[in-house]
Design an enzyme around this catalytic site. Structure first.
Site, PDB file in Angstrom:
ATOM      1  NE  ARG A 265      -2.156   0.558   3.866  1.00 15.05           N
ATOM      2  CZ  ARG A 265      -1.482   1.219   4.821  1.00 15.05           C
ATOM      3  NH1 ARG A 265      -1.150   2.482   4.652  1.00 15.05           N
ATOM      4  NH2 ARG A 265      -1.129   0.610   5.936  1.00 15.05           N
ATOM      5  CG  HIS A 269      -5.679   2.277   7.133  1.00 14.74           C
ATOM      6  ND1 HIS A 269      -5.831   0.979   6.690  1.00 14.74           N
ATOM      7  CD2 HIS A 269      -6.817   2.578   7.815  1.00 14.74           C
ATOM      8  CE1 HIS A 269      -6.998   0.512   7.087  1.00 14.74           C
ATOM      9  NE2 HIS A 269      -7.618   1.462   7.766  1.00 14.74           N
ATOM     10  CE1 TYR A 278       1.622   2.216   8.612  1.00 13.66           C
ATOM     11  CE2 TYR A 278       0.555   3.880   9.998  1.00 13.66           C
ATOM     12  CZ  TYR A 278       0.602   3.131   8.825  1.00 13.66           C
ATOM     13  OH  TYR A 278      -0.371   3.313   7.868  1.00 13.66           O
TER      14      TYR A 278
END
Length: 368
Positions: A265, A269, A278
């Protein structure tokens, strides 16, 4: 069952030791494992066009969140090979069960882009007709769609229909109990469903290493007696070949199949997520170099299957799609509060009718 037979059975369920691949990151061909057939040239050109459209739709939808026209949008940029191949491997009468991140797959399936975005705009739980499109509503709760997909596949088999169900799920969804229940039921009853895991390495912010200690998620299949495979999810040729084989396996009455695609990805998100908290920029850059759209374009050009005119035409069609989406999404929707009661039950219950009458009376009182 003898030890030899058992060993052969288990070997037949296990995925390849490394992900199936037809094309390397630089667009050059590599030899795939035996048994996989390369998609024909015409299908590859069509897949390229669909990936260009899907990428532009995705970036346009992301922009609409910044303009306040969408409440949220989960981008699938970088996963276009998976999105497009999962649809092109199906017949029109097969079923697709998507997640909230699979909007590009729905557009590839032919669902009106505005109807796809209706959920993310907050107007309806589903903006399109599942029966007409053979696409189940996009599912936000993780992995619940897998149970629905298995039920549909079991129903098709029970009716003697040779349809197949493609059930999409992310790596995070494989940590859910619904994943286990769906795969177990499907394997026991030989439901014609392909479970397609798009392993993009993160369940929101949780890395794969904190979700599973398996060598790869595809190895989960053996525990259910289900054949499985892992594939380079950024290689359109490989994903389409593997999924087509899995669909044929299910359609021929041999039961379900589990496929794991290793992809990434590229964006956060959702537009509400800060991915820099992260993951490192260097990681994103590394995966950007493996961009599935660039890889396919480079490969097809090298083979003489894609001309400059083809590329210009695909990009022009993508810009036209984006312009149409912008224009229609900029129009305010007319909301009818009484639509709350539509599609709850095929036949409204007395309680539902009573509630509808109460709301109608309240609305009339406000008008007065």
């Amino acid at each position: 069952m003898s030890v030899k037979t058992l060993r052969q059975t288990v070997q037949g369920l296990l995925p390849s030791l490394s992900p199936v691949r037809f094309v390397s990151e630089d667009g050059t061909s590599v030899k795939p494992p035996a048994g996989y057939v390369e998609p024909d040239d015409g299908l590859l050109r069509e897949a390229y066009r669909r990936m260009v459209l899907g990428r532009r739709f995705d970036t346009q939808a992301t922009a609409l969140t910044k303009q306040g026209r969408l409440a949220v949008y989960p981008s699938s940029r970088g996963q276009e090979a998976c999105q497009v191949a999962s649809v092109l491997a199906l017949r029109e009468d097969d079923w697709l069960f998507p997640t909230y991140r699979d909007s590009a797959a729905l557009v590839t399936r032919g669902v009106d882009p505005i109807e796809v975005l209706t959920l993310l705009r907050g107007d309806w739980h589903c903006g399109y007709d599942p029966m007409a499109t053979r696409v189940a509503p996009q599912c936000t709760p993780l992995a619940t769609q897998l149970l629905h997909a298995t039920g549909m596949a079991h129903a098709l088999r029970s009716k003697g229909d040779d349809g197949v169900v493609m059930a999409l799920v992310g790596d995070g969804g494989t940590s859910e109990g619904d994943f286990h229940e769906a795969l177990n039921f499907a394997a026991v009853f030989k439901a014609p469903v392909v479970f397609f895991v798009q392993n993009n390495k993160y369940a929101i912010s949780v890395p794969l290493a904190r979700q599973s200690a398996a060598p790869s998620l595809a190895y989960k299949g053996v525990g259910y007696g289900m054949p499985s495979e892992q594939v380079d999810g950024n290689d359109l040729l490989a994903v389409l070949s593997v999924l087509s084989a899995a669909v044929e396996h299910a359609r021929s009455g041999q039961g379900p199949f589990l496929v794991e695609a290793h992809t990434y990805r590229m964006d956060a998100h959702t537009n509400a997520d800060d991915a820099t908290r992260y993951r490192e920029a260097a990681e994103v850059e590394e995966w950007t170099a493996a961009d599935p759209l660039v890889r396919l374009e480079t490969h097809l050009r090298a083979r003489g299957l894609l001309s400059e005119d083809d590329i210009v035409s695909a990009r022009a069609a993508a810009e036209a799609l984006a312009a149409d989406v912008r224009a229609r999404m900029n129009a305010d929707t007319t909301v009818d509060p009484l639509e709350l009661f539509d599609h709850v039950y095929a036949e409204p219950t007395p309680q539902l009718l009573e509630q509808r009458e109460a709301l109608t009376a309240e609305l009339h009182a406000q008008e007065d």
